[in-house]
Design a protein around this motif. Structure first.
Motif, PDB file in Angstrom:
ATOM      1  N   ASP A  13       4.172  35.579 -16.960  1.00  0.00           N
ATOM      2  CA  ASP A  13       5.309  36.316 -16.422  1.00  0.00           C
ATOM      3  C   ASP A  13       4.835  37.730 -16.078  1.00  0.00           C
ATOM      4  N   ALA A  14       5.763  38.546 -15.631  1.00  0.00           N
ATOM      5  CA  ALA A  14       5.416  39.882 -15.148  1.00  0.00           C
ATOM      6  C   ALA A  14       4.668  40.712 -16.186  1.00  0.00           C
ATOM      7  N   TYR A  17       0.820  39.820 -15.975  1.00  0.00           N
ATOM      8  CA  TYR A  17       0.145  39.626 -14.697  1.00  0.00           C
ATOM      9  C   TYR A  17      -1.231  40.281 -14.648  1.00  0.00           C
ATOM     10  N   GLN A  18      -1.432  41.402 -15.323  1.00  0.00           N
ATOM     11  CA  GLN A  18      -2.759  42.058 -15.325  1.00  0.00           C
ATOM     12  C   GLN A  18      -3.787  41.146 -16.007  1.00  0.00           C
ATOM     13  N   GLY A  20      -3.513  37.887 -16.142  1.00  0.00           N
ATOM     14  CA  GLY A  20      -3.688  36.779 -15.206  1.00  0.00           C
ATOM     15  C   GLY A  20      -4.680  37.108 -14.106  1.00  0.00           C
ATOM     16  N   ALA A  40       3.765  31.812 -11.603  1.00  0.00           N
ATOM     17  CA  ALA A  40       4.141  33.183 -11.942  1.00  0.00           C
ATOM     18  C   ALA A  40       5.649  33.288 -12.055  1.00  0.00           C
ATOM     19  N   CYS A  43       7.621  37.845 -11.275  1.00  0.00           N
ATOM     20  CA  CYS A  43       6.650  38.849 -10.847  1.00  0.00           C
ATOM     21  C   CYS A  43       7.150  39.551  -9.586  1.00  0.00           C
ATOM     22  N   VAL A  47       2.841  41.961  -6.758  1.00  0.00           N
ATOM     23  CA  VAL A  47       1.971  41.100  -7.574  1.00  0.00           C
ATOM     24  C   VAL A  47       1.785  39.756  -6.887  1.00  0.00           C
ATOM     25  N   LEU A  51      -1.692  38.020  -5.636  1.00  0.00           N
ATOM     26  CA  LEU A  51      -2.103  36.677  -6.054  1.00  0.00           C
ATOM     27  C   LEU A  51      -2.382  35.788  -4.857  1.00  0.00           C
TER      28      LEU A  51
END
Length: 189
Positions: A13-14, A17-18, A20, A40, A43, A47, A51
Motif C-alpha cells: 500500500d502507499a 511504496y518506497q 516496493g 498497489a 497509491c 507513484v 511503477l
C-alpha cells in the motif's frame, strides 16, 4: 518443450511504496527481463506513474476504502489478487512472491528451477503456533490446477471474515496441510 515464463509478484500500500520500489530495483539487478506484477493499494498517481515506467512491470492499482488494520488488509488482499492473476496466466508460468520490504541479494534461478517438479514452495516454521507456521513473506508457485485450487481455497477462507493480522499465514498453512496431506498438491523444499 515450452520455456516456462518466470515472474515476480509484490503487493503493497502507499505506506510501503518506497520499499516496493527498492525491491523492484533489486529484482532488476538479478532478473533484468523477468515480468514483475505489482499490486498497489491506495497509491498516489505519481507513484503509479513511476511503477508503470519500469520495464516489464505490470501494475494493478486498486484504490479501496477499508476499515481496520491496513497492514492486515494488504497482507490478506494480496492473495485474493494473486489468485485472480494466476487464473489469467498460462500453465507455463512460475511465480515468486515477495514482501515489499524484501530485497534480492542474488538470483532466484535455483528457486525457479526447483518449481519444475512441484506445484509450490512455501516456508514452514514447525515450532510456531498455527497462525505463524507458514511464513508468507516469500513463496513460489507454479501455475498448475492444483496451485490454483489451493489458492482458491485460501481466498475463500480469507473472504469469509474481516481481515486480521496473520490470517494469510493461518489459512495458507491450514489449506497447505489439507492439500499436501491428501496428495492433491506437490510441495517442494
Amino acid at each position: 518443450m515450452k520455456v516456462p515464463i518466470r515472474c515476480f509478484y509484490i503487493a503493497f500500500d502507499a505506506s510501503y511504496y518506497q520499499y516496493g520500489l527498492a525491491l523492484i530495483h533489486s529484482i532488476r539487478e538479478h532478473h533484468a527481463d523477468e515480468l514483475i506484477y505489482v499490486y498497489a493499494l491506495n497509491c498516489a498517481a505519481a507513484v503509479v506513474s513511476k511503477l508503470r515506467s519500469i520495464r516489464n512491470a505490470h501494475v494493478c492499482v486498486q484504490i479501496l476504502e477499508f476499515a481496520g488494520d491496513p497492514a492486515a488488509f494488504v497482507v490478506c488482499r494480496r492473495f485474493v489478487a494473486l489468485s485472480i492473476l494466476m487464473r489469467t496466466m498460462g500453465e507455463d508460468v512460475s511465480l515468486i512472491g515477495l514482501d515489499a520490504d524484501s530485497l534480492l541479494c542474488r538470483s532466484c534461478d535455483p528457486i525457479f528451477d526447483s518449481l519444475a517438479s512441484v506445484d509450490l514452495m512455501l516456508q514452514l516454521r514447525p515450532s510456531k503456533p498455527d497462525e505463524r507456521k507458514m511464513l508468507a513473506s516469500t513463496y513460489a508457485f507454479r501455475n498448475t490446477p492444483a496451485t490454483r485450487r489451493y489458492l482458491g481455497l485460501v481466498v475463500g477462507d480469507l473472504l469469509a471474515k474481516p481481515h486480521a493480522w496473520s490470517d494469510d499465514q493461518l489459512f495458507l498453512y491450514r489449506r497447505y496441510e489439507d492439500e499436501v496431506g491428501s496428495g492433491a498438491l506437490r510441495a517442494g523444499p
